[in-house]
Design a protein around this motif. Sequence first.
Motif, PDB file in Angstrom:
ATOM      1  N   GLN A  36       0.833  -1.072  -0.177  1.00 53.03           N
ATOM      2  CA  GLN A  36       0.226   0.039  -0.214  1.00 53.03           C
ATOM      3  C   GLN A  36       1.297   1.489  -0.372  1.00 53.03           C
ATOM      4  N   LEU A  37       2.007   1.050   0.679  1.00 46.84           N
ATOM      5  CA  LEU A  37       3.298   2.384   0.816  1.00 46.84           C
ATOM      6  C   LEU A  37       3.230   2.457  -0.573  1.00 46.84           C
ATOM      7  N   LEU A  38       3.486   1.395  -0.950  1.00 49.22           N
ATOM      8  CA  LEU A  38       4.560   1.430  -2.372  1.00 49.22           C
ATOM      9  C   LEU A  38       3.074   2.015  -3.734  1.00 49.22           C
ATOM     10  N   LEU A  39       1.850   2.110  -3.627  1.00 47.71           N
ATOM     11  CA  LEU A  39       1.155   2.521  -4.316  1.00 47.71           C
ATOM     12  C   LEU A  39       0.880   3.977  -3.910  1.00 47.71           C
ATOM     13  N   ALA A  40       0.494   4.166  -2.332  1.00 49.13           N
ATOM     14  CA  ALA A  40       0.016   5.734  -2.293  1.00 49.13           C
ATOM     15  C   ALA A  40       1.150   6.818  -2.420  1.00 49.13           C
ATOM     16  N   VAL A  41       2.399   6.067  -1.813  1.00 53.92           N
ATOM     17  CA  VAL A  41       4.181   7.432  -1.652  1.00 53.92           C
ATOM     18  C   VAL A  41       4.932   7.010  -3.126  1.00 53.92           C
ATOM     19  N   VAL A  42       5.314   5.790  -3.180  1.00 51.24           N
ATOM     20  CA  VAL A  42       6.527   5.520  -3.757  1.00 51.24           C
ATOM     21  C   VAL A  42       6.948   5.716  -5.080  1.00 51.24           C
ATOM     22  N   ILE A  43       5.593   5.490  -5.939  1.00 47.76           N
ATOM     23  CA  ILE A  43       5.556   5.213  -7.143  1.00 47.76           C
ATOM     24  C   ILE A  43       4.785   7.118  -7.633  1.00 47.76           C
ATOM     25  N   PRO A  44       4.151   7.085  -7.187  1.00 46.82           N
ATOM     26  CA  PRO A  44       3.714   9.287  -7.865  1.00 46.82           C
ATOM     27  C   PRO A  44       4.867   9.516  -7.578  1.00 46.82           C
ATOM     28  N   VAL A  45       5.169  10.013  -5.959  1.00 43.63           N
ATOM     29  CA  VAL A  45       6.962  10.542  -5.486  1.00 43.63           C
ATOM     30  C   VAL A  45       7.748  10.425  -7.134  1.00 43.63           C
ATOM     31  N   LEU A  46       7.903   8.816  -7.047  1.00 42.92           N
ATOM     32  CA  LEU A  46       8.853   8.474  -8.620  1.00 42.92           C
ATOM     33  C   LEU A  46       8.547   9.141  -9.617  1.00 42.92           C
ATOM     34  N   PRO A  72       0.279  18.573 -10.562  1.00 40.10           N
ATOM     35  CA  PRO A  72      -1.194  18.353 -10.207  1.00 40.10           C
ATOM     36  C   PRO A  72      -1.672  16.906 -10.312  1.00 40.10           C
ATOM     37  N   GLY A  73      -0.804  16.877 -11.473  1.00 40.39           N
ATOM     38  CA  GLY A  73      -1.365  14.639 -12.350  1.00 40.39           C
ATOM     39  C   GLY A  73      -0.929  13.819 -11.180  1.00 40.39           C
ATOM     40  N   VAL A  74      -0.213  14.250 -10.398  1.00 38.88           N
ATOM     41  CA  VAL A  74       0.650  13.158  -9.929  1.00 38.88           C
ATOM     42  C   VAL A  74       0.250  12.893  -8.704  1.00 38.88           C
ATOM     43  N   LEU A  75      -0.709  14.001  -7.901  1.00 37.43           N
ATOM     44  CA  LEU A  75      -1.402  14.300  -6.347  1.00 37.43           C
ATOM     45  C   LEU A  75      -2.736  14.180  -6.944  1.00 37.43           C
ATOM     46  N   ALA A  76      -3.431  14.131  -8.703  1.00 39.71           N
ATOM     47  CA  ALA A  76      -5.050  12.945  -8.779  1.00 39.71           C
ATOM     48  C   ALA A  76      -3.755  11.724  -8.537  1.00 39.71           C
ATOM     49  N   LEU A  77      -2.425  10.903  -8.785  1.00 43.17           N
ATOM     50  CA  LEU A  77      -2.334   9.482  -9.089  1.00 43.17           C
ATOM     51  C   LEU A  77      -2.270   9.429  -7.594  1.00 43.17           C
ATOM     52  N   ALA A  78      -1.718   9.797  -6.919  1.00 44.42           N
ATOM     53  CA  ALA A  78      -1.830   9.579  -5.983  1.00 44.42           C
ATOM     54  C   ALA A  78      -3.142   9.275  -4.858  1.00 44.42           C
ATOM     55  N   ILE A  79      -4.172  10.198  -4.895  1.00 40.33           N
ATOM     56  CA  ILE A  79      -5.725  10.324  -4.861  1.00 40.33           C
ATOM     57  C   ILE A  79      -5.884   8.378  -5.093  1.00 40.33           C
ATOM     58  N   MET A  80      -5.908   8.243  -7.081  1.00 39.81           N
ATOM     59  CA  MET A  80      -6.254   7.178  -6.921  1.00 39.81           C
ATOM     60  C   MET A  80      -5.922   5.764  -6.405  1.00 39.81           C
ATOM     61  N   SER A  81      -4.235   6.097  -6.336  1.00 37.69           N
ATOM     62  CA  SER A  81      -3.125   4.450  -5.794  1.00 37.69           C
ATOM     63  C   SER A  81      -4.621   4.915  -4.771  1.00 37.69           C
ATOM     64  N   VAL A 124      -4.570   9.064   5.348  1.00 37.43           N
ATOM     65  CA  VAL A 124      -3.574   8.478   3.947  1.00 37.43           C
ATOM     66  C   VAL A 124      -3.182   9.395   3.462  1.00 37.43           C
ATOM     67  N   GLU A 125      -4.373  10.185   2.150  1.00 42.46           N
ATOM     68  CA  GLU A 125      -4.546  11.262   1.119  1.00 42.46           C
ATOM     69  C   GLU A 125      -3.708  12.417   1.500  1.00 42.46           C
ATOM     70  N   VAL A 126      -4.111  12.531   2.843  1.00 44.59           N
ATOM     71  CA  VAL A 126      -3.825  13.890   3.414  1.00 44.59           C
ATOM     72  C   VAL A 126      -1.647  14.213   3.474  1.00 44.59           C
ATOM     73  N   LEU A 127      -1.768  13.163   4.553  1.00 49.97           N
ATOM     74  CA  LEU A 127       0.083  12.104   4.174  1.00 49.97           C
ATOM     75  C   LEU A 127       0.484  12.822   2.496  1.00 49.97           C
ATOM     76  N   GLN A 128      -0.790  11.717   1.415  1.00 60.75           N
ATOM     77  CA  GLN A 128       0.449  12.153   0.313  1.00 60.75           C
ATOM     78  C   GLN A 128       0.157  13.067  -0.143  1.00 60.75           C
ATOM     79  N   VAL A 129      -0.898  14.200   0.069  1.00 57.46           N
ATOM     80  CA  VAL A 129      -0.792  15.405  -0.829  1.00 57.46           C
ATOM     81  C   VAL A 129       0.490  15.913   0.067  1.00 57.46           C
ATOM     82  N   VAL A 130       0.872  16.295   1.030  1.00 53.61           N
ATOM     83  CA  VAL A 130       1.558  16.843   1.512  1.00 53.61           C
ATOM     84  C   VAL A 130       3.073  16.691   1.041  1.00 53.61           C
ATOM     85  N   LEU A 131       3.582  15.498   1.320  1.00 57.46           N
ATOM     86  CA  LEU A 131       4.711  14.900   0.545  1.00 57.46           C
ATOM     87  C   LEU A 131       5.009  15.503  -0.927  1.00 57.46           C
ATOM     88  N   VAL A 132       4.106  14.531  -1.882  1.00 56.23           N
ATOM     89  CA  VAL A 132       4.545  15.504  -2.869  1.00 56.23           C
ATOM     90  C   VAL A 132       4.010  16.403  -3.213  1.00 56.23           C
TER      91      VAL A 132
END
Length: 258
Positions: A36-46, A72-81, A124-132
């Motif tokens: 889940q962390l791979l999908l949520a964080v690692v892949i969008p950042v990469l 913005p597109g990667v933020l959308a990708l993170a939400i989709m993940s 989780v999405e808030v954490l994703q948005v902050v990190l991305v």
Amino acid sequence: MSALDFSPQPGAAPLSSQVRAQARMETRLLLRNGEQLLLAVVIPVLVLIGGVVGLTHVDLSLTHRPVDELTPGVLALAIMSSAFTSVAIATGFERRYGVLKRLGASPLPRSGLLAGKVVALLVVEVLQVVLVSLVGLVLGWSPSWSVAGCLGFVLALVLGTASFASLGLFLAGTLRAEATLAVANLVYLLLLAGGAVVLPSSSYGAFGSVARWLPSGALGDAMRAAFLDGAVAWSSLPCLVGWALVGGYLTARTFSWE
């Protein structure tokens, strides 16, 4: 001297306490799961870092700088993940191992279970948005800040989460866990490559007119409108509402708890 009454007085905790406890458990499970962390964080950042570096050497017609288009597109990708792939996979295996069946027999009502999952997903999405966002700012991202843009971002986040989560629950509630895992990852990769989520739909040529009506394309365009133009994407948000309604209806009609 009166006799003491030792008769039991069973009763459930208040619903708010149950939801908070369920949300904490769901959040811990999401954050402890490596996939889940791979999908949520690692892949969008990469994708963000690789895309910004790659687009500087590729002749692709963009109206803004690569980092401003991609973030913005990667933020959308993170939400989709998180909202689609993670929800589908986690729910599918919860069905397989009887977790949902056992939770259904607990004092926690189904509405409380759903609320706990939603709260955990939003955390989780808030954490994703902050990190991305931090990674994007380090790369030179310069978003357009405005009240309308902030409203557009919040609406895109909420409606995008609703549409993808409903579709993920529909998938998990109708297929076996192994099939859910395979289909969810396949759909994720297809939308990542051709769903107009990271790059604008105008970059896909003739297929762009189709991609913009996909939930990924609508969410990506809504995010780009919020951060590039500082506006609300009123043309894309109704598409997300439509997908959320379709996914919610299909989930309500077909979802099986075991």
